[in-house]
Enzyme design. Structure first.
Site, mmCIF file in Angstrom:
data_model
loop_
_atom_site.group_PDB
_atom_site.id
_atom_site.type_symbol
_atom_site.label_atom_id
_atom_site.label_comp_id
_atom_site.label_asym_id
_atom_site.label_seq_id
_atom_site.Cartn_x
_atom_site.Cartn_y
_atom_site.Cartn_z
ATOM 1 C CB SER A 139 19.200 -9.681 7.482
ATOM 2 O OG SER A 139 20.101 -9.793 6.023
ATOM 3 C CE LYS A 211 20.297 -13.049 8.417
ATOM 4 N NZ LYS A 211 21.376 -13.798 8.868
ATOM 5 C CG HIS A 214 17.251 -13.249 4.605
ATOM 6 N ND1 HIS A 214 18.620 -13.084 5.075
ATOM 7 C CD2 HIS A 214 16.923 -12.585 4.293
ATOM 8 C CE1 HIS A 214 19.083 -12.395 4.737
ATOM 9 N NE2 HIS A 214 17.678 -11.652 4.252
ATOM 10 C CG ASN A 215 21.739 -15.679 6.250
ATOM 11 O OD1 ASN A 215 21.044 -15.139 6.609
ATOM 12 N ND2 ASN A 215 22.484 -16.078 6.817
ATOM 13 C CD GLU A 218 23.210 -13.418 2.316
ATOM 14 O OE1 GLU A 218 22.429 -13.249 3.136
ATOM 15 O OE2 GLU A 218 23.777 -14.055 3.237
HETATM 16 C C1 6PG Z 1 22.466 -11.055 6.394
HETATM 17 C C2 6PG Z 1 23.979 -11.915 6.197
HETATM 18 C C3 6PG Z 1 24.963 -12.318 7.165
HETATM 19 C C4 6PG Z 1 25.498 -12.497 6.838
HETATM 20 C C5 6PG Z 1 25.650 -14.450 7.070
HETATM 21 C C6 6PG Z 1 26.342 -14.980 5.629
HETATM 22 O O1 6PG Z 1 21.605 -10.818 6.066
HETATM 23 O O2 6PG Z 1 23.070 -9.836 6.458
HETATM 24 O O3 6PG Z 1 23.009 -13.371 5.599
HETATM 25 O O4 6PG Z 1 24.160 -12.845 7.821
HETATM 26 O O5 6PG Z 1 26.636 -12.326 5.826
HETATM 27 O O6 6PG Z 1 26.122 -14.041 8.487
HETATM 28 O O7 6PG Z 1 27.092 -15.649 5.843
HETATM 29 P P1 6PG Z 1 28.404 -17.046 4.925
HETATM 30 O O8 6PG Z 1 28.010 -16.447 3.619
HETATM 31 O O9 6PG Z 1 28.943 -16.382 5.573
HETATM 32 O O10 6PG Z 1 27.275 -17.929 5.025
#
Ligand code: 6PG
Length: 510
Positions: A139, A211, A214-215, A218
């Site tokens: 990430s 991960k 994590h997303n 995010e």
């Molecule tokens: C990171 C990000 C990275 C990316 C994802 C999410 O941790 O560096 O999460 O993995 O930005 O691909 O992207 P989307 O918003 O396109 O789903």
């Protein structure tokens, strides 16, 4: 590069933005790296950048290979080969290519893409007779890859021994005293001090799972900030620039995060074509690559409430349906007044700051509980204090706040939900009044804030010992004889009412 002394210690396949920057980061840390990409232009660009950034006194640390066999011939044994290629079929394509090129059983292939964790579990089994399939989610986007990402490795522990020194060198670093990132974005001058943001997560698939969550967090973090922007913009009529200043101020306090910082920058960027705020010229349709969706699906499958994360995925979905939204704008009535306009601006902003903090805590609580439940199901022993630690720098959700999460898990490694930690329960109890006022105002003014408001329901559900699921169980028993348990009988004892007869007899079901 064909004599033994010049063999590279690591290979990188795939020189897109992430792969190229990982390779440059590895080279910066004094490792010799062999690189390969099907696209020759990408190879040339990576070599040119390495040459440009390297002090003339230092020897070249990047070597281009023309094909996979050449890469295998140019690596020390056991070979460590990093894949930085799109998730899915391309990963298997390259693995097959490596098998045909003669990769050996002790060699290690590290998948760094956003692969679906269950694919990673399968791949480890599938390739175990050919090589060690290891994975390490990354990430931090392109800057993270170049100057220090957060790395989430998992798989065969014997493979980690060979990957660990390189990963610890290239990862983002945190000052152990303050818990804050040590950042230096200088080619040729990597950060070598501090705690590296990488730790062995666990068996195959666990790193990619972590991960993925994590997303999911995010997605929620980003949507929460967007909801605050909309309330301030559409509700209070503030300009993008002024909202950027509010975000900058919040970034000095408990809401400090990388995402808050970049949101302020985006809001204060003028459009070079029109001079207007750029954000107002960007089409309001959000993209996604799937990791947030996978998190929401996983939470539903395992039965872990993660409404704030799921709402963030839905928010992206509804954003893409612009033409339907356009039609419904004229069909569906909203409130006649705009009550937000009557609010005192400063006090509304202060309320909103508290609301955002509370909702943010809930989304992290959801993500960590989800990881804990899946870990239990999969038999992984995840160290959540360490996971929170490696998210303090380098990754997209890095935030001062992660230090408090680290401490909560250091105090109680088995805490069922972060809302149980005193530091969070106390701050949420204190701020919940402002959170509710924010949600009430948004509903009355007709501005949708699905993440901030769903988080209140999450909070209220978890603080209710009794929920209306008693009635729900009655409904299920009525139409489907699904049975129910009683509060005055031992757990597991099932009862059914014969709803079709007047007397409605109660029976114990065996
Ligand atoms: C990171 C990000 C990275 C990316 C994802 C999410 O941790 O560096 O999460 O993995 O930005 O691909 O992207 P989307 O918003 O396109 O789903």
């Amino acid at each position: 590069m064909n004599n033994h002394t010049q063999l590279a210690q690591i290979g990188v396949i795939g020189l897109g933005v992430m792969g190229k920057n990982l390779a440059l980061n590895i080279a910066d840390n004094n490792y010799k790296v062999a690189v390969f990409d099907l696209d020759n232009q990408k190879v040339s660009a990576a070599l040119a950048q390495e040459q440009l950034e390297r002090p003339q006194s230092k020897p070249a640390r990047m070597h281009a290979c023309n094909n996979l066999s050449e890469m295998l011939a140019n690596l020390t044994s056991p070979r460590v080969i990093v894949l930085s290629i799109p998730a899915g079929a391309p990963v298997d394509g390259v693995c097959q290519g490596l098998i045909e090129a003669g990769i050996e059983q002790q060699d290690i292939v590290v998948d760094t893409g956003n692969s679906l964790w269950t694919d990673t579990v399968e791949r480890e089994k599938q390739y175990k007779n050919n090589f060690k399939f290891f994975s390490s989610a990354v990430s931090g986007g392109e800057v993270g890859a170049r100057f220090g990402p957060s790395l989430m490795p998992s798989g065969d522990a014997s493979a980690w021994e060979f990957v660990a020194p390189i990963w610890q060198a290239i990862a983002a670093k945190v000052d152990p005293e303050t818990g804050l990132p040590i950042e230096r974005f200088e080619p040729g001058n990597p950060v070598t001090e501090g705690e590296p943001c990488t730790t062995y997560i666990g068996p195959a698939g666990s790193g990619h799972y972590v991960k993925m969550v994590h997303n999911g967090i995010e997605y929620a973090d980003m949507q929460l900030i967007c909801e605050a922007y909309q309330l301030l913009h559409d509700g209070l009529g503030m300009s993008a620039y002024d909202i950027g200043n509010v975000f900058k101020q919040w970034n000095q306090g408990s809401l400090n995060s990388y995402l808050m910082g970049i949101s302020a920058e985006v809001l204060q960027q003028a459009d070079p074509m029109t001079g207007k705020p750029l954000v107002e010229m960007i089409l309001d349709k959000a993209g996604q690559k799937g990791t947030g969706l996978w998190t929401a699906v996983s939470s539903l499958q395992i039965g872990c409430p993660a409404p704030t994360i799921a709402e963030a995925v839905y928010a992206r979905a509804v954003s893409t349906q612009k033409s339907l939204r356009k039609q419904l704008q004229h069909k569906l009535l909203g409130p006649s007044e705009a009550p937000l306009a009557e609010h005192d601006k400063a006090s509304f902003i202060a309320q909103l700051e508290d609301a955002l903090y509370c909702a943010k805590v809930c989304s992290y609580a959801q993500g960590f509980q989800l990881m804990a439940m899946t870990a239990k199901e999969q038999g992984w022993s995840l160290n959540f204090a360490e996971i929170a630690k490696i998210w303090r720098a380098g990754c997209i959700i890095r935030a001062t706040f992660l230090q408090s999460i680290t401490e909560a898990y250091q105090q109680d490694a088995d805490i069922a939900n972060l809302l149980m930690a005193d530091s969070f329960s106390q701050s949420l109890s204190l701020k919940q009044g402002n959170w509710r006022k924010t949600v009430a105002a948004s509903i009355l003014s007709g501005i949708a804030i699905p993440c901030i408001s769903s988080a209140v329901a999450y909070y209220d559900s978890y603080r209710s010992e009794t929920l209306p699921a008693n009635l729900l169980q009655g409904q299920r028993d009525f139409f489907g004889a699904h049975t129910f348990e009683r509060i005055d009988k031992p757990a597991g004892e099932k009862y059914h009412v014969d709803w079709s007869h007047l007397q409605r007899a109660l029976t114990k079901v065996n």
